[in-house]
Design a protein around this motif. Structure first.
Motif, PDB file in Angstrom:
ATOM      1  N   LEU A  15      20.589   2.700 -41.367  1.00 34.55           N
ATOM      2  CA  LEU A  15      19.237   3.146 -41.733  1.00 34.55           C
ATOM      3  C   LEU A  15      19.147   3.499 -43.219  1.00 34.55           C
ATOM      4  O   LEU A  15      18.222   3.093 -43.925  1.00 34.55           O
ATOM      5  N   ARG A  41      19.235   0.275 -45.153  1.00 33.17           N
ATOM      6  CA  ARG A  41      17.986  -0.499 -44.991  1.00 33.17           C
ATOM      7  C   ARG A  41      16.849   0.119 -45.772  1.00 33.17           C
ATOM      8  O   ARG A  41      16.008  -0.557 -46.331  1.00 33.17           O
ATOM      9  N   LYS A  42      16.790   1.458 -45.762  1.00 33.10           N
ATOM     10  CA  LYS A  42      15.691   2.144 -46.439  1.00 33.10           C
ATOM     11  C   LYS A  42      16.005   2.440 -47.897  1.00 33.10           C
ATOM     12  O   LYS A  42      15.183   3.010 -48.606  1.00 33.10           O
ATOM     13  N   ASN A 102      12.470  -9.578 -49.200  1.00 32.47           N
ATOM     14  CA  ASN A 102      13.133  -9.649 -47.896  1.00 32.47           C
ATOM     15  C   ASN A 102      14.436 -10.438 -47.879  1.00 32.47           C
ATOM     16  O   ASN A 102      14.754 -11.095 -46.901  1.00 32.47           O
ATOM     17  N   ASP A 141       7.109   2.467 -35.971  1.00 31.07           N
ATOM     18  CA  ASP A 141       8.021   1.601 -36.690  1.00 31.07           C
ATOM     19  C   ASP A 141       8.665   2.329 -37.865  1.00 31.07           C
ATOM     20  O   ASP A 141       8.056   3.189 -38.479  1.00 31.07           O
ATOM     21  N   GLU A 142       9.881   1.923 -38.142  1.00 31.38           N
ATOM     22  CA  GLU A 142      10.648   2.527 -39.241  1.00 31.38           C
ATOM     23  C   GLU A 142       9.909   2.475 -40.589  1.00 31.38           C
ATOM     24  O   GLU A 142      10.043   3.348 -41.421  1.00 31.38           O
ATOM     25  N   ASN A 143       9.106   1.427 -40.786  1.00 31.11           N
ATOM     26  CA  ASN A 143       8.443   1.248 -42.087  1.00 31.11           C
ATOM     27  C   ASN A 143       6.957   1.577 -42.059  1.00 31.11           C
ATOM     28  O   ASN A 143       6.206   1.132 -42.921  1.00 31.11           O
ATOM     29  N   GLN A 144       6.538   2.323 -41.054  1.00 30.48           N
ATOM     30  CA  GLN A 144       5.090   2.555 -40.917  1.00 30.48           C
ATOM     31  C   GLN A 144       4.480   3.278 -42.124  1.00 30.48           C
ATOM     32  O   GLN A 144       5.023   4.242 -42.638  1.00 30.48           O
ATOM     33  N   ILE A 145       3.346   2.771 -42.547  1.00 31.42           N
ATOM     34  CA  ILE A 145       2.614   3.370 -43.664  1.00 31.42           C
ATOM     35  C   ILE A 145       1.423   4.129 -43.085  1.00 31.42           C
ATOM     36  O   ILE A 145       0.762   3.639 -42.188  1.00 31.42           O
ATOM     37  N   GLU A 184       4.488   6.263 -46.927  1.00 30.75           N
ATOM     38  CA  GLU A 184       5.426   6.046 -45.835  1.00 30.75           C
ATOM     39  C   GLU A 184       5.869   7.414 -45.324  1.00 30.75           C
ATOM     40  O   GLU A 184       6.171   8.294 -46.117  1.00 30.75           O
ATOM     41  N   MET A 200       8.540   9.649 -44.098  1.00 33.63           N
ATOM     42  CA  MET A 200       9.991   9.710 -43.960  1.00 33.63           C
ATOM     43  C   MET A 200      10.359  10.648 -42.810  1.00 33.63           C
ATOM     44  O   MET A 200      11.174  10.322 -41.976  1.00 33.63           O
ATOM     45  N   MET A 229      11.870   8.730 -39.780  1.00 30.22           N
ATOM     46  CA  MET A 229      11.618   7.294 -39.867  1.00 30.22           C
ATOM     47  C   MET A 229      11.342   6.657 -38.504  1.00 30.22           C
ATOM     48  O   MET A 229      11.968   5.682 -38.110  1.00 30.22           O
TER      49      MET A 229
END
Ligand SMILES: [Zn+2]
Length: 276
Positions: free
Chosen positions: A61, A64-65, A97, A190-194, A205, A207, A237
């Motif tokens: 994690l 990735r972040k 990506n 989701d991990e990347n949710q805004i 985002e 955190m 996250m």
């Protein structure tokens, strides 16, 4: 001044305690010096946070972040090659990506050329029923509660004296009383949710976030007992963690969830779940 964990004098302590580790993206939520003594601060950093942050889910994690460590480094995502000797690789997220692989060792580079396949395991959630994770969440819960009440005068003494918190306190600091303090985890977004933040009029985002929750108002011997079944609910996250601060039971929370379409209190308007 006494430490909220070991209750010893902490007047000379110098460390500031991060409620959620900096390596998980928390810069602002801290307890000022003396709330957690230097010795407890050290214990949590080395014996709880370090092993937790090195677990495959958290290591992956953080990579990735691309969250900087305390020392300003961005950790890699652990990966490996399926050749005769499994080799650890550092894989970094890159622009558009793609992943950038940093290889410093010539033998590793030769293996990549020869074997061609790189494996990067992905972990969606932290492990269930893990001793260090349960201490980790318990520590955060107690510190977050301290932060929440810290605007009231004389709070620190009341917090130290509150024996309703002793079981969790002794468990996270000394491993006493239980082999595990149960926690409940699930992914709520989701991990990347805004998200849009009304207060600051900005899209950002999330955190981490947390809140406290008493599923119903229980009575003991006909008296109100506000601290019975006080739950701490936190999301880091997108993964929600729930722990009971006052005893090891999760049943009231789980019952509340099933009666409320498994909604997360973190995603509800306060008026919808606070009982008056
Ligand atoms: Zn202490």
């Amino acid at each position: 001044m006494r430490c909220i964990f070991c209750k010893k004098d902490s007047s000379n302590s110098k460390s500031v305690e991060h409620i959620i580790p900096e390596s998980l993206g928390n810069k602002k939520q801290v307890l000022s010096k003396g709330i957690v003594c230097d010795s407890c601060n050290n214990y949590f950093a080395l014996k709880i946070e370090k092993p937790v942050l090195e677990m495959p889910y958290y290591a992956s994690l953080r990579g990735r972040k691309a969250i900087e460590t305390k020392k300003g480094k961005i950790p890699g995502i652990p990966g490996f090659m399926k050749n005769k000797n499994e080799t650890e690789l550092k894989v970094f997220p890159s622009e558009s990506n793609t992943l950038k692989i940093v290889v410093e060792d010539k033998n590793v580079w030769d293996s990549i050329e020869n074997y061609d396949k790189i494996y990067i395991p992905l972990y969606d959630k932290p492990p269930k029923d893990n001793l260090n994770v349960s201490k980790f969440i318990g520590k955060i819960a107690l510190e977050a509660l301290a932060k929440r009440v810290s605007s009231c005068e004389g709070w620190q003494n009341d917090f130290v004296e509150n024996d309703g918190l002793d079981e969790l306190r002794h468990f996270v600091r000394y491993g006493k009383g239980y082999t595990l303090w149960p926690y409940y985890i699930r992914r709520i977004y989701d991990e990347n949710q805004i998200s849009y933040d009304r207060k600051s009029d900005k899209t950002m985002e999330i955190m981490n976030e947390y809140d406290f929750f008493i599923p119903d108002k229980p009575t003991i011997n006909g008296e109100d007992n506000r601290l019975d079944n006080l739950y701490f609910v936190m999301a880091i996250m997108g993964v929600e963690y729930t722990i009971n601060l006052t005893n090891t039971g999760l049943d009231r929370y789980l019952k509340w969830l099933s009666n409320n379409d498994n909604k997360s209190i973190l995603q509800m308007e306060k008026r919808n779940f606070i009982q008056t």
